[in-house]
Design a protein around this motif. Structure first.
Motif, PDB file in Angstrom:
ATOM      1  N   ALA A  76     -10.181  73.708   5.472  1.00  0.00           N
ATOM      2  CA  ALA A  76     -10.130  73.365   6.645  1.00  0.00           C
ATOM      3  C   ALA A  76      -8.362  73.661   7.081  1.00  0.00           C
ATOM      4  N   ARG A 125     -21.258  64.539   9.961  1.00  0.00           N
ATOM      5  CA  ARG A 125     -21.675  65.678   8.674  1.00  0.00           C
ATOM      6  C   ARG A 125     -23.192  65.378   8.768  1.00  0.00           C
ATOM      7  N   GLU A 166     -17.762  71.498   8.204  1.00  0.00           N
ATOM      8  CA  GLU A 166     -16.267  71.554   8.815  1.00  0.00           C
ATOM      9  C   GLU A 166     -15.990  72.174   9.971  1.00  0.00           C
TER      10      GLU A 166
END
Lengths: 210, 210, 210, 210
Positions: C41, D60, D115
């Motif tokens: 990321a 998530r 992500e």
């Protein structure tokens, strides 16, 4: 003729639901071991270093076994209930998929508990996961009853046996979790004792759970 | 009428125990390979660098194969025993869940042994894992006998064949492990030879094991 | 009465060998995807950064698909052969356990090839793994013939069909691997083309493989 | 006599295709949870630190559940279609192996989306993965029809039911994905709503999908 509804085609196959379940339980049970990590080689210079490093793994070995037994208990419970069904249907299958999604969360809850044994937050997440398993197992039986897909020759007191078992067990788990007001160690001890009762000594207690 | 006992419902389904077992053996066997890590790219500058890095993986390849064969031996043993059962019950299922929990520990014991080949502690943990597998396999057969759930037409000397096989094998494993008093290499060599005897040359020796 | 030989009890259950095989193929096929790692990321600041990072994953996507197809080809081959058996026995089971141990190595060989696409060493390890799969599939059929456990009503030219298929395929794989004398890219291109022939266009070529 | 074609032997066994599929779906569904990582212990100094760390995992958890439901939807769809087949053949099996390769990509697409929730690239990859699942499911049904391997007693409007279901669903997924022109959050919200419609409320809408 009634127009064909795709949903009447889906989820009929009880055998494949069992196969998916066995697969997911098997993978989730095996993933638990990934939490047992070998000691870092650079920190080990003698036999006693290694024995000490292995000893320090014992809390994780305990959470590993505790979660393995948890999954074993619910695998037995799901198996017992699916055995009572004559066929499957889409709604019941979706409840079981929800159950399986909760099963897959157990490796996460276990790793969390192993890492943060002293924290009530970790214990409550673990307990919530077990509660979810119990609720979905209960809901799937109610749905099977509602849709009339159970076998025709079930004993008359089967519902009471299933409900009592799940509810008594969840109450005991809840009591165990509540002990974390005093100490998380008490909670974990209570949960381990409860599970030993189900796995090892099913004929001692009267209150047993799936 | 006898009040309904939930335990009479649980663990009856021999097919699902086999499916869970096959799933767990399959995942545990496949996880073994995660211990074989590819060389770090930044350290490799030529073909010979890569060949050398691959060569240095050979001890891990050996422990991989050794554990794969171990799991194969016990998978065959469990299968042979389950084939002799007419049905299942809760207590026998719990012994098999214990066996499966020990199966899932094999990837950990193997990684430990591969990382610490020279350490007796690693070898003894590995051996204790195999011992546990043997004891639980033995216990599950005794339980099956105790509860009378074996098939009715078994040959009369079946018990002796099963007991002798497990006990002889465990004695040999124990002897092999005891060689670590001299050197862990001797122990590993003895265990590998023992396994080759079971897997490759079952007709040479008289003492074969599940 | 002939004394009871434990080996006559082991490995009889064809269904469980199939279940173990399906489990191992399934896990090995799914583990392949672990090689596709999401971009880090901290290195991504815009949509085009992310697209570029995804594009740079394409060689790994290719090796992923190549190995998935490889495992698919050998899963089909093993299935076709097991379907021709009437029962199983211990020796044939051990050859299949060897096959499954080689199947589990494919995720390692694939990761190695993906990491070291330009290195002949990586390509040769990958090819050796495929060769091993072919040899063990061949050996397991020969063993099944030797022990007379195939179904009684097989067509007379079945052996030739099986042998030709495996041998022709392995020769083509070998030729593809030999192209790495010139460039590993040629080898990989040849293997991909060969596999597309088996998977996508089975009616175009005459030479098809398990 | 027609010379024996190996392809006539391969891929006949519908049961093993189902077993492989259940295995791959089970592993892929379980791998999704690996994306839920426990908080780093060194950053946690109090109960509220841990609660906050757990809260920050909620996106998530959402992508985990979204992908679990996605896989559940396609598992049900594949099961419904395989149930309609009388036997299998090589070409249909290869389309299903393609479907399974796309299933195995879902853990990657999910990790990518989790992500990079704000990035259209991640969302489009996720959507492309779902599109691929739909296309291959459609193609496998067309192939089964083409080769005449469906059961003889299917209701006459079964094709329209299957096609409409897949196409309507994919159009809705496509519309959801298109919302990322405005914001990826809208897309994800739309996909979640769409899936809840399929899983939880199949009797509300008319448009349901496998």
């Amino acid at each position: 003729m009634e127009p064909l509804n795709y949903n009447r085609l889906a989820g009929k196959n009880l055998g494949r639901l069992e196969a998916l379940s066995d697969g997911i339980f098997a993978v989730a049970m095996t993933l638990l071991v990934l939490d047992l990590k070998t000691p870092v080689a650079s920190a080990i210079h003698s036999e006693s270093d290694l024995w000490n490093a292995l000893l320090s793994l014992s809390p994780r070995l305990m959470t590993y076994l505790m979660s393995f037994v948890t999954l074993g208990i619910f695998w037995l419970g799901q198996q017992a209930q699916l055995n009572l069904l004559e066929k499957s249907n889409r709604d019941v299958v979706w409840l079981h998929i929800g159950l399986l999604a909760s099963v897959c969360l157990i490796p996460f809850s276990t790793a969390l508990l192993a890492e943060f044994l002293q924290y009530r937050a970790a214990l409550l997440v673990y307990w919530a996961n077990i509660l979810l398993l119990g609720l979905l197992l209960l809901a799937s039986w109610r749905a099977a009853r509602h849709f009339g897909i159970v076998k025709p020759d079930l004993p008359p007191d089967i519902d009471r046996a299933i409900y009592r078992r799940i509810i008594v067990a969840q109450c005991l788990y809840g009591l165990g979790a509540a002990l974390c007001v005093f100490s998380t160690s008490w909670s974990i001890g209570a949960i381990v004792l409860l599970q030993l009762n189900y796995a090892l000594a099913p004929r001692i207690g009267k209150f047993e759970l799936p």
